[in-house]
Each structure stands twice: as C-alpha cells, then as structure tokens.
Motif scaffolding. Structure first.
Motif, PDB file in Angstrom:
ATOM      1  N   CYS A 137       0.861  -1.191   0.000  1.00 14.90           N
ATOM      2  CA  CYS A 137       0.000   0.000   0.000  1.00 14.90           C
ATOM      3  C   CYS A 137       0.891   1.233   0.000  1.00 14.90           C
ATOM      4  O   CYS A 137       1.845   1.301   0.777  1.00 14.90           O
ATOM      5  N   ASN A 186       0.259   2.883   3.732  1.00 16.64           N
ATOM      6  CA  ASN A 186       0.815   1.911   4.691  1.00 16.64           C
ATOM      7  C   ASN A 186       1.073   2.487   6.092  1.00 16.64           C
ATOM      8  O   ASN A 186       2.027   2.085   6.750  1.00 16.64           O
ATOM      9  N   GLN A 187       0.233   3.415   6.516  1.00  9.25           N
ATOM     10  CA  GLN A 187       0.485   4.063   7.816  1.00  9.25           C
ATOM     11  C   GLN A 187      -0.712   4.031   8.765  1.00  9.25           C
ATOM     12  O   GLN A 187      -0.627   4.596   9.848  1.00  9.25           O
ATOM     13  N   CYS A 188      -1.821   3.443   8.347  1.00  7.15           N
ATOM     14  CA  CYS A 188      -3.000   3.440   9.224  1.00  7.15           C
ATOM     15  C   CYS A 188      -2.678   2.635  10.486  1.00  7.15           C
ATOM     16  O   CYS A 188      -2.158   1.509  10.392  1.00  7.15           O
ATOM     17  N   CYS A 245      -3.934  -1.071  10.785  1.00  6.16           N
ATOM     18  CA  CYS A 245      -3.800  -1.980   9.638  1.00  6.16           C
ATOM     19  C   CYS A 245      -2.430  -2.651   9.569  1.00  6.16           C
ATOM     20  O   CYS A 245      -1.395  -1.986   9.540  1.00  6.16           O
ATOM     21  N   TYR A 252      -0.199  -4.783   4.917  1.00  6.17           N
ATOM     22  CA  TYR A 252       0.968  -4.747   4.028  1.00  6.17           C
ATOM     23  C   TYR A 252       2.247  -4.280   4.721  1.00  6.17           C
ATOM     24  O   TYR A 252       3.177  -3.819   4.064  1.00  6.17           O
ATOM     25  N   LEU A 258      -7.207   4.795  -2.804  1.00  2.37           N
ATOM     26  CA  LEU A 258      -7.235   5.867  -1.810  1.00  2.37           C
ATOM     27  C   LEU A 258      -7.912   7.059  -2.482  1.00  2.37           C
ATOM     28  O   LEU A 258      -7.804   7.217  -3.705  1.00  2.37           O
ATOM     29  N   LYS A 291      -5.110   7.939   9.367  1.00  5.20           N
ATOM     30  CA  LYS A 291      -5.709   7.433   8.128  1.00  5.20           C
ATOM     31  C   LYS A 291      -5.270   8.247   6.896  1.00  5.20           C
ATOM     32  O   LYS A 291      -5.309   7.742   5.786  1.00  5.20           O
TER      33      LYS A 291
END
Ligand code: SF4
Length: 149
Positions: free
Chosen positions: A30, A33-35, A38, A41, A108, A148
């Motif tokens: 992703c 890739n920072q949420c 989550c 990935y 996104l 997010k």
C-alpha cells in the motif's frame, strides 16, 4: 492451497466480493501503509510492478481462468497507478479475457483526485468500474488519531 499460473508476492488480499475474480497484481503493498489499525501490508515495501511483467501475467491468467467474469487489481491501492500506466493493463485484460463484466481495485481518495474527469471516464470505459475505498470514519479527530491520511 490452489493452483495459480503466476507467482504472487504474498500476502495478497482481496475483498470477499472478489472471491471468484482473477487477481492481477499490479502493485506490491500500500502506498500509504500508515493506518494505525492496519497490518495488511506492513511486511512489504510499496512498489509498482513492471507493466510488461503484469501484461505477461494477464496472458497466463486468461489462459487458465477461461470464462472468468471479473478481474481484481491487487495490491493495497492499485489505483495509485497513473492513467497512462493503468490503461495498458486494462487493455491487456480486455484483450486476453474477452467479455469481462468488471474490473476493480482498492483505491485511496487521492488516487482518484490525481486523475482528471476525462481520465476517469476513459478508465471506466475500459472496464474498471468498481473501486473499494476504506473511509473508516468522517470524524477528523479520529482520522488523525488512526493516521488514516
Ligand atoms: S490505506 Fe488501507 S491498506 Fe493502506 S494502511 Fe490504510 S487501511 Fe491499510
């Protein structure tokens, strides 16, 4: 375990509605890739797959999954690809799979905003008609808290 004619960079995720779709991996991971919630990935460094390799994968998939009606573009936000890069992928899918019902991918909001209305129309005409977007919440404070973006 299932047979696949191509090598995927694991792990691969797809929405439940894509259970019967052929999966074409065009990106790895992703781009955000920072949420905070989550883990999907976190084991992958984001990168775009070589488009010529993607086109070869599509030929192999279409030769095995005959009659498949749907194609899902992986990974995390495959729609990050520019219109210029995604167009040859969609053309190849249409050419190799024949009558396809729909193509879909994760996206996104900024992946959509980065494309012009005309580009979005052309992408839709080529069959990419469904985007999965994780909104999570409309609350600004919470969005900040979960990072997010
Ligand atoms: S944008 Fe989606 S895939 Fe990427 S880190 Fe956030 S929840 Fe995970």
């Amino acid at each position: 375990m299932f047979f696949t004619p191509i090598k995927y960079d694991e792990p691969v995720f797809r929405p439940p509605a894509e259970a019967r779709s052929a999966i074409v991996q065009v990106t790895f991971g992703c781009s955000w890739n920072q949420c905070a919630f989550c883990e999907m990935y976190t084991s992958k460094k984001f990168r775009v797959k070589n488009i010529e390799d993607v086109k070869k994968d599509i030929i192999k998939l279409a030769s095995i999954y005959r009659g498949v009606k749907k194609v899902f573009l992986a990974d995390g936000n495959a729609f990050v690809l520019s219109a210029k890069n995604i167009t040859p992928v969609l053309n190849q899918i249409n050419e190799q799979f024949g009558k396809i019902q729909r193509i879909s991918s994760y996206a996104l909001p900024k992946d959509i905003l980065s494309k012009s209305d005309q580009e979005l129309k052309e992408i839709r005409t080529l069959g990419l008609k469904l985007l999965y977007i994780g909104i999570e919440t409309g609350d600004d404070e919470l969005l900040k808290l979960i990072h997010k973006g």
